[in-house]
Structures are given as structure tokens and as C-alpha cells.
Design a protein around this motif. Sequence first.
Motif, PDB file in Angstrom:
ATOM      1  N   GLU A 133       0.825  -1.205   0.000  1.00  0.00           N
ATOM      2  CA  GLU A 133       0.000   0.000   0.000  1.00  0.00           C
ATOM      3  C   GLU A 133       0.862   1.258   0.000  1.00  0.00           C
ATOM      4  O   GLU A 133       0.470   2.297  -0.493  1.00  0.00           O
ATOM      5  CB  GLU A 133      -0.896  -0.029   1.243  1.00  0.00           C
ATOM      6  CG  GLU A 133      -2.017   0.970   1.215  1.00  0.00           C
ATOM      7  CD  GLU A 133      -2.923   0.785   2.400  1.00  0.00           C
ATOM      8  OE1 GLU A 133      -2.705   1.500   3.406  1.00  0.00           O
ATOM      9  OE2 GLU A 133      -3.834  -0.052   2.324  1.00  0.00           O
ATOM     10  N   ARG A 134       2.066   1.159   0.531  1.00  0.00           N
ATOM     11  CA  ARG A 134       2.921   2.344   0.696  1.00  0.00           C
ATOM     12  C   ARG A 134       4.053   2.476  -0.301  1.00  0.00           C
ATOM     13  O   ARG A 134       4.607   3.554  -0.465  1.00  0.00           O
ATOM     14  CB  ARG A 134       3.522   2.346   2.095  1.00  0.00           C
ATOM     15  CG  ARG A 134       2.471   2.479   3.157  1.00  0.00           C
ATOM     16  CD  ARG A 134       3.100   2.548   4.499  1.00  0.00           C
ATOM     17  NE  ARG A 134       2.060   2.756   5.495  1.00  0.00           N
ATOM     18  CZ  ARG A 134       2.273   2.832   6.761  1.00  0.00           C
ATOM     19  NH1 ARG A 134       3.493   2.736   7.226  1.00  0.00           N
ATOM     20  NH2 ARG A 134       1.278   3.005   7.596  1.00  0.00           N
TER      21      ARG A 134
ATOM     22  N   ARG B  25      -7.032   4.797  -1.628  1.00  0.00           N
ATOM     23  CA  ARG B  25      -6.573   5.771  -0.642  1.00  0.00           C
ATOM     24  C   ARG B  25      -7.580   6.907  -0.562  1.00  0.00           C
ATOM     25  O   ARG B  25      -8.067   7.394  -1.565  1.00  0.00           O
ATOM     26  CB  ARG B  25      -5.210   6.322  -1.032  1.00  0.00           C
ATOM     27  CG  ARG B  25      -4.147   5.252  -0.960  1.00  0.00           C
ATOM     28  CD  ARG B  25      -2.813   5.842  -1.236  1.00  0.00           C
ATOM     29  NE  ARG B  25      -1.831   4.754  -1.261  1.00  0.00           N
ATOM     30  CZ  ARG B  25      -0.583   4.926  -1.519  1.00  0.00           C
ATOM     31  NH1 ARG B  25      -0.108   6.116  -1.785  1.00  0.00           N
ATOM     32  NH2 ARG B  25       0.243   3.916  -1.524  1.00  0.00           N
TER      33      ARG B  25
END
Length: 185
Positions: free
Chosen positions: A119-120, A170
Motif C-alpha cells: 500500500e505504501r 486511498r
Amino acid sequence: MNSDNDLQIAGDILEVPHLLQPPREHPATVAEFVGLARSIAADRSQWAHLVRYDATTRWYHRLRTVPPATGSARAGETPLGYEVWLLSWVPGQGSGLHGHGRSSGVLTVLEGTLTERTERATRTLTAGAQRVFAPGYAHEVVNDTLEPAVSLHVYFPGLTEMPMHTPQRREARPGQQTGPRTVRA
């Protein structure tokens, strides 16, 4: 004169029992699991002859299953062992976004290049690269190159589940545009 190489050991160092650790039945620390993965990676005779490439599905082979160490569990706990898996990746193959249940792991790229997406971040992992992860870590591993790749995965405790995840959208911060915007005149 004192220097780094002035140290001398008198007598037989193996006769100093308080300096020696008893051999472990299997790794118990992150560093030891990383070392295990490195030692298997370095010894191609343990894995190279087993590798297969399958264009229709991801290929994997359990290389080793090690039961729990004797006396490794505290009262009321389940003793934990570990597993070592060998995987091959032809161009375009990927794992999908997934977790590893209650297992921690060490991923080591043996040959080729893999891309890890979380996700990052997105990371390119070339031969020799290692990633250590804890329970709850979710990632996708993909072969984005035109050459096959091979990876080694150590799971502690042994892998009992691999839950698939859906990528999270997000949330936009105030004032941030999240997608195409239509402007009307």
C-alpha cells in the motif's frame, strides 16, 4: 601500544563453556531466519534442480518443513515450526495482494527480478535481495520483467493461510484530486 589487533586468546577457546551457546534445533530470531535463507540461497545444489517454470500457473515447491523445536513453547502456547518454499515466476506472473496469516517471513530473490507492491511502496528486488515481514503484512509480488525469476520463502510458523486482499483506495486529503475531473463550461 593498543590497537584492534592486539587481542590474543590464550589456551583453547573451545574449553571456555560460558562463551559457547548450545546449538539450536532451528532458528529462533529474525537474524537466524535471514541467515537460514541466505545459506540455502548460496547452496544451489539444494534448490536449482527442483525449479520448474509453468506458463499457466505459478509454480511452488515446499523445500523443507521443520517441526517445532523441543521445548520451544511456553505453557499454554502451541509450539511453532517453520517451512521453506521455492517459487518460480515466469514473466507477467504475480501473487495478487495477500497476507500470510499468523506467519512471519523472509523472501529472498534467488534469480531474476521481482517487484513487490504494498500500500505504501513499490520495490524492485533483484537476485540476492531479501525482505523480512511480520504477521499482518500484505504485499503483491510480480515478475514485471521479460526473464523468469526464482524466489525462496521462509515462514515461521509454517504457512497455514494466505488470505487474499483487495487493494484499498486511498482516501483523498482535503483539496486532493483522486481521479479525472470533468470541467464543465
